[in-house]
Scaffold this motif. Structure first.
Motif, PDB file in Angstrom:
ATOM      1  N   LEU A 286     -97.688  30.527 -33.921  1.00 17.85           N
ATOM      2  CA  LEU A 286     -97.286  31.335 -35.065  1.00 17.85           C
ATOM      3  C   LEU A 286     -96.249  30.605 -35.912  1.00 17.85           C
ATOM      4  O   LEU A 286     -96.315  30.614 -37.148  1.00 17.85           O
ATOM      5  CB  LEU A 286     -96.723  32.676 -34.589  1.00 17.85           C
ATOM      6  CG  LEU A 286     -96.262  33.659 -35.665  1.00 17.85           C
ATOM      7  CD1 LEU A 286     -97.422  34.046 -36.568  1.00 17.85           C
ATOM      8  CD2 LEU A 286     -95.656  34.902 -35.016  1.00 17.85           C
ATOM      9  N   ILE A 287     -95.293  29.961 -35.264  1.00 16.49           N
ATOM     10  CA  ILE A 287     -94.252  29.220 -35.978  1.00 16.49           C
ATOM     11  C   ILE A 287     -94.869  28.074 -36.782  1.00 16.49           C
ATOM     12  O   ILE A 287     -94.511  27.846 -37.936  1.00 16.49           O
ATOM     13  CB  ILE A 287     -93.201  28.680 -34.992  1.00 16.49           C
ATOM     14  CG1 ILE A 287     -92.383  29.841 -34.414  1.00 16.49           C
ATOM     15  CG2 ILE A 287     -92.284  27.663 -35.655  1.00 16.49           C
ATOM     16  CD1 ILE A 287     -91.451  29.448 -33.290  1.00 16.49           C
ATOM     17  N   LYS A 288     -95.811  27.386 -36.179  1.00 20.23           N
ATOM     18  CA  LYS A 288     -96.455  26.272 -36.873  1.00 20.23           C
ATOM     19  C   LYS A 288     -97.298  26.767 -38.036  1.00 20.23           C
ATOM     20  O   LYS A 288     -97.288  26.173 -39.124  1.00 20.23           O
ATOM     21  CB  LYS A 288     -97.314  25.479 -35.884  1.00 20.23           C
ATOM     22  CG  LYS A 288     -97.900  24.199 -36.473  1.00 20.23           C
ATOM     23  CD  LYS A 288     -98.615  23.386 -35.408  1.00 20.23           C
ATOM     24  CE  LYS A 288     -99.153  22.081 -35.995  1.00 20.23           C
ATOM     25  NZ  LYS A 288     -99.830  21.252 -34.958  1.00 20.23           N
ATOM     26  N   ARG A 289     -98.031  27.865 -37.823  1.00 23.21           N
ATOM     27  CA  ARG A 289     -98.877  28.411 -38.889  1.00 23.21           C
ATOM     28  C   ARG A 289     -98.029  28.906 -40.065  1.00 23.21           C
ATOM     29  O   ARG A 289     -98.431  28.782 -41.221  1.00 23.21           O
ATOM     30  CB  ARG A 289     -99.733  29.549 -38.333  1.00 23.21           C
ATOM     31  CG  ARG A 289    -100.775  30.049 -39.326  1.00 23.21           C
ATOM     32  CD  ARG A 289    -101.827  30.907 -38.656  1.00 23.21           C
ATOM     33  NE  ARG A 289    -101.261  32.114 -38.097  1.00 23.21           N
ATOM     34  CZ  ARG A 289    -101.306  32.444 -36.818  1.00 23.21           C
ATOM     35  NH1 ARG A 289    -101.890  31.635 -35.943  1.00 23.21           N
ATOM     36  NH2 ARG A 289    -100.775  33.579 -36.382  1.00 23.21           N
ATOM     37  N   ALA A 290     -96.850  29.446 -39.765  1.00 20.76           N
ATOM     38  CA  ALA A 290     -95.957  29.937 -40.821  1.00 20.76           C
ATOM     39  C   ALA A 290     -95.192  28.804 -41.488  1.00 20.76           C
ATOM     40  O   ALA A 290     -94.504  29.041 -42.485  1.00 20.76           O
ATOM     41  CB  ALA A 290     -94.967  30.947 -40.238  1.00 20.76           C
ATOM     42  N   ARG A 291     -95.286  27.600 -40.940  1.00 24.83           N
ATOM     43  CA  ARG A 291     -94.570  26.416 -41.457  1.00 24.83           C
ATOM     44  C   ARG A 291     -93.076  26.716 -41.584  1.00 24.83           C
ATOM     45  O   ARG A 291     -92.443  26.411 -42.597  1.00 24.83           O
ATOM     46  CB  ARG A 291     -95.168  25.972 -42.797  1.00 24.83           C
ATOM     47  CG  ARG A 291     -96.650  25.666 -42.724  1.00 24.83           C
ATOM     48  CD  ARG A 291     -97.198  25.127 -44.010  1.00 24.83           C
ATOM     49  NE  ARG A 291     -96.716  23.766 -44.259  1.00 24.83           N
ATOM     50  CZ  ARG A 291     -97.127  23.007 -45.280  1.00 24.83           C
ATOM     51  NH1 ARG A 291     -98.025  23.473 -46.122  1.00 24.83           N
ATOM     52  NH2 ARG A 291     -96.642  21.803 -45.444  1.00 24.83           N
TER      53      ARG A 291
END
Length: 258
Positions: A110-115
């Motif tokens: 989720l953190i990576k997808r939200a950048r």
């Protein structure tokens, strides 16, 4: 008809909220402006997936309203509003909302997808951990599990940063003035921010070196000018607090980029 959105722009109102019209967000915004209770506002937030920006100010102290917002809140918005949710008594020890927030902050995908950039997480960590805002009189109880989750999210967010794959040298100012607060982020010092960015670079890039404007025994000392660049031993395996303490220990020289 040219479509429901065109009809709405031209002044035609269907009179009810329906996802099939494609106007649920717009009509929900209009409806919440007329809401008279927090319960009604929360119901519209849930029904129409309204963001915080659509909510009238008088409802932004309601626990029920923040609970409805949290369900669909983007990750970066959630990180930015931790203090507001604490003030509304939504984030309390052992509450369902706290568990939800902590789980999201541990979700690497989720953190990576939200950048979500590490500096934004670090700023939220320092701000939330203070238990009060730097503008106004907002105060909130600090939940230790949220603080720990933000600390973990800082390191997880490294993977949200895309590498440049170029050769990079960072030269850090290690002078005492770096203890000054950052503009618009008074709970984050310039030293903490530069150390954090150095740590991000060390973890993300493959071809890098980190130096500091440090005088002393450096062979590159420019005699008479008090300026030097000294390699800094910063490892991607270090923790941020260790890097901050390490940069504080050097005898700083003039910050002369020439």
């Amino acid at each position: 008809s040219n479509g429901p959105l065109y009809d709405w722009v031209m002044g035609e109102r269907p009179g009810h909220v329906s996802p099939t019209l494609g106007l649920d967000l717009i009509l929900g915004f209009e409806a919440i402006q007329q809401a008279t209770t927090a319960k009604a506002a929360a119901a519209l937030i849930t029904q129409c997936h309204l963001p915080r920006e659509c909510v009238p100010t008088q409802f932004l102290e309601s626990k029920e309203v923040w609970a409805a917002l949290l369900a669909d809140m983007p990750l970066e918005a959630m990180v930015r509003n931790l203090g507001n949710m604490g003030k509304a008594e939504l984030l309390t020890p052992m509450s369902n909302a706290t568990a939800f927030v902590v789980n999201r902050l541990h979700d690497e995908t989720l953190i990576k997808r939200a950048r979500l950039h590490p500096i934004k997480v670090l700023a939220a960590l320092r701000t939330y951990g203070q238990g009060k805002g730097f503008r106004g009189s907002n105060q909130w109880p600090v939940v230790s599990q949220v603080v720990d989750a933000l600390n973990d999210a800082f390191y997880l967010a490294f993977k949200a940063v895309e590498p440049t794959n170029k050769r990079i040298m960072l030269a850090l100012d290690v002078s005492g003035s770096m203890g000054s607060p950052m503009m618009n982020m008074p709970y984050l010092t310039c030293r903490e921010a530069s150390a954090a960015l150095a740590l991000v670079t060390a973890n993300v890039e493959s071809n890098w070196m980190i130096t500091g404007f440090a005088a002393g025994d450096s062979p590159t000392m420019r005699r008479g000018y008090g300026a030097a660049i000294t390699p800094l031993s910063i490892s991607p395996r270090q923790r941020l607090d260790d890097v901050i303490k390490y940069t504080q220990r050097h005898n700083f020289g003039g910050t002369d980029c020439a």
